[in-house]
Each structure stands twice: as structure tokens, then as C-alpha cells.
Design a protein around this motif. Structure first.
Motif, PDB file in Angstrom:
ATOM      1  N   VAL A 122       1.006  -1.108  -0.106  1.00 31.92           N
ATOM      2  CA  VAL A 122      -0.160   0.058   0.084  1.00 31.92           C
ATOM      3  C   VAL A 122       0.926   1.345  -0.248  1.00 31.92           C
ATOM      4  N   PRO A 123       0.714   2.276  -1.027  1.00 29.91           N
ATOM      5  CA  PRO A 123       1.404   3.465  -0.825  1.00 29.91           C
ATOM      6  C   PRO A 123       1.425   3.964   0.402  1.00 29.91           C
ATOM      7  N   ALA A 124       2.823   4.609   0.713  1.00 31.05           N
ATOM      8  CA  ALA A 124       3.021   5.188   1.800  1.00 31.05           C
ATOM      9  C   ALA A 124       2.059   6.565   2.333  1.00 31.05           C
ATOM     10  N   SER A 125       1.707   7.161   1.045  1.00 29.22           N
ATOM     11  CA  SER A 125       0.742   8.423   1.185  1.00 29.22           C
ATOM     12  C   SER A 125      -0.466   7.871   1.787  1.00 29.22           C
ATOM     13  N   ILE A 126      -0.914   6.852   1.387  1.00 32.27           N
ATOM     14  CA  ILE A 126      -2.232   6.312   1.659  1.00 32.27           C
ATOM     15  C   ILE A 126      -2.250   5.909   3.158  1.00 32.27           C
ATOM     16  N   THR A 127      -1.173   5.108   3.528  1.00 30.19           N
ATOM     17  CA  THR A 127      -1.011   4.543   4.846  1.00 30.19           C
ATOM     18  C   THR A 127      -0.985   5.613   6.087  1.00 30.19           C
ATOM     19  N   ASP A 128      -0.288   6.657   5.629  1.00 28.25           N
ATOM     20  CA  ASP A 128       0.076   7.822   6.502  1.00 28.25           C
ATOM     21  C   ASP A 128      -1.173   8.532   6.883  1.00 28.25           C
ATOM     22  N   ALA A 129      -2.207   8.452   6.042  1.00 33.14           N
ATOM     23  CA  ALA A 129      -3.518   9.304   6.450  1.00 33.14           C
ATOM     24  C   ALA A 129      -4.404   8.388   7.512  1.00 33.14           C
ATOM     25  N   LEU A 130      -3.811   7.116   7.787  1.00 31.74           N
ATOM     26  CA  LEU A 130      -4.471   6.437   8.988  1.00 31.74           C
ATOM     27  C   LEU A 130      -4.141   7.221  10.185  1.00 31.74           C
ATOM     28  N   PHE A 131      -3.328   8.102  10.369  1.00 33.49           N
ATOM     29  CA  PHE A 131      -3.130   8.752  11.836  1.00 33.49           C
ATOM     30  C   PHE A 131      -4.183   9.558  12.358  1.00 33.49           C
ATOM     31  N   MET A 159      -5.941  -3.774  -2.342  1.00 34.30           N
ATOM     32  CA  MET A 159      -4.826  -4.282  -3.290  1.00 34.30           C
ATOM     33  C   MET A 159      -5.056  -5.589  -3.781  1.00 34.30           C
ATOM     34  N   ALA A 160      -5.445  -6.221  -3.145  1.00 34.04           N
ATOM     35  CA  ALA A 160      -5.708  -7.847  -3.531  1.00 34.04           C
ATOM     36  C   ALA A 160      -6.867  -7.928  -4.708  1.00 34.04           C
ATOM     37  N   ALA A 161      -7.713  -6.957  -4.663  1.00 32.22           N
ATOM     38  CA  ALA A 161      -8.765  -7.043  -5.735  1.00 32.22           C
ATOM     39  C   ALA A 161      -8.113  -6.066  -6.932  1.00 32.22           C
ATOM     40  N   ASP A 162      -7.579  -5.329  -6.782  1.00 26.96           N
ATOM     41  CA  ASP A 162      -7.006  -4.398  -7.874  1.00 26.96           C
ATOM     42  C   ASP A 162      -5.714  -3.734  -7.504  1.00 26.96           C
ATOM     43  N   PRO A 163      -4.590  -4.421  -7.707  1.00 25.19           N
ATOM     44  CA  PRO A 163      -3.452  -3.940  -7.239  1.00 25.19           C
ATOM     45  C   PRO A 163      -2.863  -2.697  -7.851  1.00 25.19           C
ATOM     46  N   ALA A 164      -3.771  -2.319  -9.221  1.00 28.18           N
ATOM     47  CA  ALA A 164      -3.159  -0.911  -9.695  1.00 28.18           C
ATOM     48  C   ALA A 164      -4.017   0.214  -9.070  1.00 28.18           C
ATOM     49  N   TYR A 165      -5.138  -0.056  -8.230  1.00 29.59           N
ATOM     50  CA  TYR A 165      -6.102   1.168  -7.694  1.00 29.59           C
ATOM     51  C   TYR A 165      -5.333   2.090  -6.918  1.00 29.59           C
ATOM     52  N   LEU A 178      -3.958   5.881  -7.436  1.00 28.43           N
ATOM     53  CA  LEU A 178      -4.497   7.123  -6.537  1.00 28.43           C
ATOM     54  C   LEU A 178      -3.582   7.844  -5.829  1.00 28.43           C
ATOM     55  N   ALA A 179      -2.684   7.275  -5.469  1.00 29.25           N
ATOM     56  CA  ALA A 179      -1.565   7.822  -4.600  1.00 29.25           C
ATOM     57  C   ALA A 179      -0.813   9.087  -5.221  1.00 29.25           C
ATOM     58  N   VAL A 180      -0.767   8.807  -6.596  1.00 29.24           N
ATOM     59  CA  VAL A 180       0.102   9.730  -7.490  1.00 29.24           C
ATOM     60  C   VAL A 180      -0.938  10.915  -8.402  1.00 29.24           C
ATOM     61  N   ASP A 181      -2.157  10.584  -7.890  1.00 27.26           N
ATOM     62  CA  ASP A 181      -3.358  11.437  -8.648  1.00 27.26           C
ATOM     63  C   ASP A 181      -3.651  12.465  -7.662  1.00 27.26           C
ATOM     64  N   ASP A 182      -4.329  13.503  -8.158  1.00 25.13           N
ATOM     65  CA  ASP A 182      -5.155  14.541  -7.504  1.00 25.13           C
ATOM     66  C   ASP A 182      -6.456  14.186  -6.927  1.00 25.13           C
ATOM     67  N   TYR A 183      -6.585  14.245  -5.634  1.00 28.76           N
ATOM     68  CA  TYR A 183      -7.983  13.766  -5.282  1.00 28.76           C
ATOM     69  C   TYR A 183      -8.374  14.589  -4.018  1.00 28.76           C
ATOM     70  N   LEU A 184      -9.716  14.535  -3.596  1.00 32.86           N
ATOM     71  CA  LEU A 184     -10.241  15.039  -2.400  1.00 32.86           C
ATOM     72  C   LEU A 184     -10.657  14.105  -1.510  1.00 32.86           C
ATOM     73  N   PRO A 185     -10.668  14.223  -0.035  1.00 30.95           N
ATOM     74  CA  PRO A 185     -10.182  15.223   0.457  1.00 30.95           C
ATOM     75  C   PRO A 185      -8.443  15.375   0.360  1.00 30.95           C
ATOM     76  N   THR A 186      -8.218  16.319   0.998  1.00 31.65           N
ATOM     77  CA  THR A 186      -6.505  16.950   0.734  1.00 31.65           C
ATOM     78  C   THR A 186      -6.440  16.711   2.304  1.00 31.65           C
ATOM     79  N   GLN A 187      -4.918  17.181   2.605  1.00 29.64           N
ATOM     80  CA  GLN A 187      -4.290  17.258   4.052  1.00 29.64           C
ATOM     81  C   GLN A 187      -4.370  16.048   4.745  1.00 29.64           C
TER      82      GLN A 187
END
Length: 259
Positions: free
Chosen positions: A6-15, A33-39, A43-52
């Protein structure tokens, strides 16, 4: 070789999630990740909301305190509005104005209709007349010092969390170039894990699913959904939501507008 981390920018949001949720949410991310390893990598390198880092902000409510799971469609499509918490528009402060609901509330159509539904359920408005003229005296009374009425959207969020509402979106992200239903499908394995954890909590009663809109009804396809009590409604951006008797019956006794 397939990427399974799982990309670090995604897991970092768990805080922002309560500690009781973090291992569950991580399992949910691994299920995605198991269902779609690319998703998630995409997402991690895309622009999405919410931010911060607010991707999992809804999970600030401890697992053991969840009594209702309200599932909307997705984040607001505006950076200042998308908070990671379903239905809570970050651009809204005060709920009231001199003539009715505040301009930011009226701009957020879903919130406006939800507020009017609460007022109808509370007997302060008649279901057949929720116009500006009908709203004006209600708003004036609400803003009196002794009114005992909440004044801000954060107040409403606090009242809902006190009632045990986990305020989720079927799609945890909004991307301008991706149909919301596509992102919602991407998060279904994650939501399956989340709801399984709630279904396995035990206790006197299982948490109730409150499903708003067509995208939220995707949740019904999950195997775990059949294990949980549920109530569905049109999305609150529909004017008919104000008169929805099921929603009035659910929310009316909670007196969410009372401070």
C-alpha cells in the motif's frame, strides 16, 4: 512483478483514525490491493479530495462507539468543502442567517435538505412548506440566546457522533476526471472489511446501515450487508428527502438540532 505494498501516502493518512480502527483499515487497504493492485498506487499519484491527509478522518469515532453507519456517495467536489467526513462541508460554519439557513448551507443542497428534514421531524416546519418565508421565523428563534439550538455545522457533527454515527462515503475520494461510481467500486473491498469488523463487535444491537443515494446502494452487494440492519433513502440533494418518513422517524427522536 505485481506491486502489493500500500503506498505510504495512503497509509500515512491512518493517523487521523482512532487507534481502534487502524489495524482494521490497514486490512481493508490490503483487501483493495488484492482486488485491484493498480488502484491505490494510481490514486496515490493522482489529485484527489479530501486533501491534508483526511482520507480516513471519518474513523476518528472509536470502533466500540459506532451505532449507525451513514453512507453517502462521495466527498464534496470542492477542496474547501471535502473533509473526509460524509456530509460535513468544511466551508460551512454558521447554520443560520437572519432570513433562514445561512448562505453556505443553502449552497450545500444536501445539507440544506437535511436541515429542513430535521426541522420537519421536530415539528418546526410543515412538510408541505419549507420555503424561505417559512424558514425565517424558525431561524430567528434558533438564534435567540436562550434557544437551546445548535449554531454551527461542527455542532451538528458533534451531535451526530454522540449518537454513534460513523459518517462514511461509498467513494472515499473525489477525482474530477473519474466517475464517482468507479471510485466507489474501488473501495468496496475496504468497506467489506470495515463492516465485517462492526458486525463482529457483538453487543446488544448491531450497527445500522443508513444508505443514501444510488452509489451508497452498492454497499448492499457486499456479503456483510445482509448481516446488518439497514434503511435506505434517496440522496439528500433530492428535494423529496425532506419529506422522507423513514428519515424523519430515524433522526427525529435524536433531536440533533438541540444543543
Amino acid at each position: 512483478m505485481t506491486v502489493t505494498i500500500v503506498p505510504a501516502s495512503i497509509t500515512d493518512a491512518l493517523f487521523l483514525a482512532h487507534a481502534s480502527w487502524r489495524p482494521i483499515l490497514l486490512r481493508g487497504l490490503h483487501a483493495v490491493m488484492a482486488a485491484d493492485p493498480a488502484y491505490l498506487p494510481a490514486l496515490a499519484v493522482d489529485d484527489y479530495l479530501p486533501t491534508q491527509g483526511r482520507l480516513f478522518a471519518a474513523f476518528a469515532l472509536p470502533l466500540a462507539q459506532v451505532r449507525h453507519v451513514l453512507v453517502g456517495e462521495g466527498p464534496y467536489p470542492r477542496a474547501e468543502s471535502a473533509t473526509g467526513v460524509c456530509f460535513m462541508d468544511g466551508a460551512v460554519g454558521s447554520l443560520w442567517s437572519a432570513t433562514g439557513l445561512s448562505k453556505p448551507v443553502n449552497r450545500a443542497t444536501s445539507l440544506r435538505n437535511f436541515m429542513k428534514m430535521l426541522l420537519v421531524a421536530d415539528g418546526q416546519l410543515q412538510g408541505g412548506d419549507t420555503s424561505g418565508a417559512a424558514m425565517a421565523p424558525v431561524a430567528a428563534a434558533a438564534q435567540l440566546p436562550e434557544s437551546g439550538v445548535i449554531q454551527t455545522l461542527p455542532d451538528l457533527q458533534r451531535k451526530m457522533t454522540e449518537q454513534g454515527f460513523l459518517l462514511l462515503n461509498a467513494a472515499l475520494v473525489f477525482r474530477a476526471h473519474v466517475p464517482p461510481v468507479q471510485d466507489a467500486r474501488g473501495w468496496l473491498p475496504f468497506l467489506q472489511v470495515v463492516l465485517e469488523a462492526l458486525a463482529q463487535q457483538g453487543g446488544a444491537a448491531l450497527p445500522q446501515l443508513v444508505l443514501w443515494g444510488k452509489i451508497a446502494e452498492l454497499i448492499k452487494r457486499l456479503p456483510v450487508a445482509a448481516m446488518l440492519p439497514q434503511v435506505t433513502a434517496e440522496h439528500p440533494y433530492n428535494l423529496s428527502f425532506i419529506g422522507n418518513r423513514d428519515m424523519q422517524a430515524l433522526f427525529g427522536p435524536m433531536q440533533l438540532l438541540r444543543a
